[in-house]
Design an enzyme around this catalytic site. Sequence first.
Site, PDB file in Angstrom:
ATOM      1  N   TYR A   1       0.819  -1.213   0.000  1.00 54.10           N
ATOM      2  CA  TYR A   1       0.000   0.000   0.000  1.00 54.10           C
ATOM      3  C   TYR A   1       0.855   1.265   0.000  1.00 54.10           C
ATOM      4  O   TYR A   1       0.608   2.199  -0.760  1.00 54.10           O
ATOM      5  CB  TYR A   1      -0.904  -0.038   1.233  1.00 54.10           C
ATOM      6  CG  TYR A   1      -1.876   1.103   1.364  1.00 54.10           C
ATOM      7  CD1 TYR A   1      -3.058   1.128   0.627  1.00 54.10           C
ATOM      8  CD2 TYR A   1      -1.634   2.138   2.266  1.00 54.10           C
ATOM      9  CE1 TYR A   1      -3.973   2.168   0.775  1.00 54.10           C
ATOM     10  CE2 TYR A   1      -2.538   3.178   2.420  1.00 54.10           C
ATOM     11  CZ  TYR A   1      -3.701   3.183   1.677  1.00 54.10           C
ATOM     12  OH  TYR A   1      -4.597   4.218   1.826  1.00 54.10           O
TER      13      TYR A   1
ATOM     14  N   LYS B   1       1.029   4.148  -2.868  1.00 51.01           N
ATOM     15  CA  LYS B   1       0.645   5.529  -2.581  1.00 51.01           C
ATOM     16  C   LYS B   1       1.777   6.515  -2.867  1.00 51.01           C
ATOM     17  O   LYS B   1       1.515   7.661  -3.269  1.00 51.01           O
ATOM     18  CB  LYS B   1       0.173   5.651  -1.128  1.00 51.01           C
ATOM     19  CG  LYS B   1      -1.163   4.962  -0.874  1.00 51.01           C
ATOM     20  CD  LYS B   1      -2.250   5.433  -1.827  1.00 51.01           C
ATOM     21  CE  LYS B   1      -3.631   4.979  -1.437  1.00 51.01           C
ATOM     22  NZ  LYS B   1      -4.661   5.425  -2.403  1.00 51.01           N
TER      23      LYS B   1
END
Length: 302
Positions: free
Chosen positions: A171, A175
């Site tokens: 993640y 990002k």
Amino acid sequence: MPAGEDSELRFDGRVAVVTGAGHGLGRSHALLLGRRGAKVVVNDLGGALDGSGASSGPAAEVAELIVKDGGEAVASTDNVATPEGAEAIVRTALDAFGRVDVVVNNAGILRDRSFGKMTVEEFDAVIAVHVRGSFLVSRAAFPHMKEQAYGRIVNTSSPAGLFGNFGQANYSTAKMGLVGLTKTLGIEGARANIKANAIAPVAWTRMTETLLPAEFESRFTPERVSPLVAYLAHESCETSGEVFSVGAGRIARVFVAEGPGWRTDALTVEAIRDNWEAVMAEQPYLPTKLGEQAGASLQAML
């Protein structure tokens, strides 16, 4: 449709695509844009938090809410992570409303696991939705925005990407990747009046409810993030290529900076060790744009 400082910022005549709009932040973004006059494509695959499954319910429900509130909206359940799905999302906007002005890339999934236990599939699945999905939907909309010499793209980064977070190697990688995508879209879209920015939100959603303290729920609501998204998506916003932290009513620019540094013509491993404090110094920081950064490095050599 320029607006004065005291007038309401509206989106009448504009068409917005919001991905991951069935829940949480995306739902809040879509509802706000709809209330402000935008015609909205509410995209959501309708799956679980880990990306499994699918349902037309969440997207249809949000689209129905916008229509009941006097707006215009259509639902889309296409998959952002495939070229065909991304093209279909933009095609939905064109078929229903004739154009696409705004893309809010918000779709995302979680496959949290500590790095030593994370599988390749868990890593790839998260990258596919967050990074690949944002790339594909933006790519599908970009030529239409370019042709009309107007567009606004808002990507969704995260503090986990900017600063790292335990158990989220996939993640956080995704990002931070969106920061690079945003900055490049800002550069390449400039001549066609296409602005691209990113938010790094802190909000209580189904994606963060197990990570944030319970007392955050009432203060860090999605509705305290969406106004920034709407402003960045509005034609009056001239800012591009930037990243903003947002949560609980606070907004701050996040930027990459380079310290003053240290240099020598006799660079050795030991010299680096002996001057490490100078290497690590933060002030005064130097410009952060690519061309300016290279120029600053060259200037230091003179």
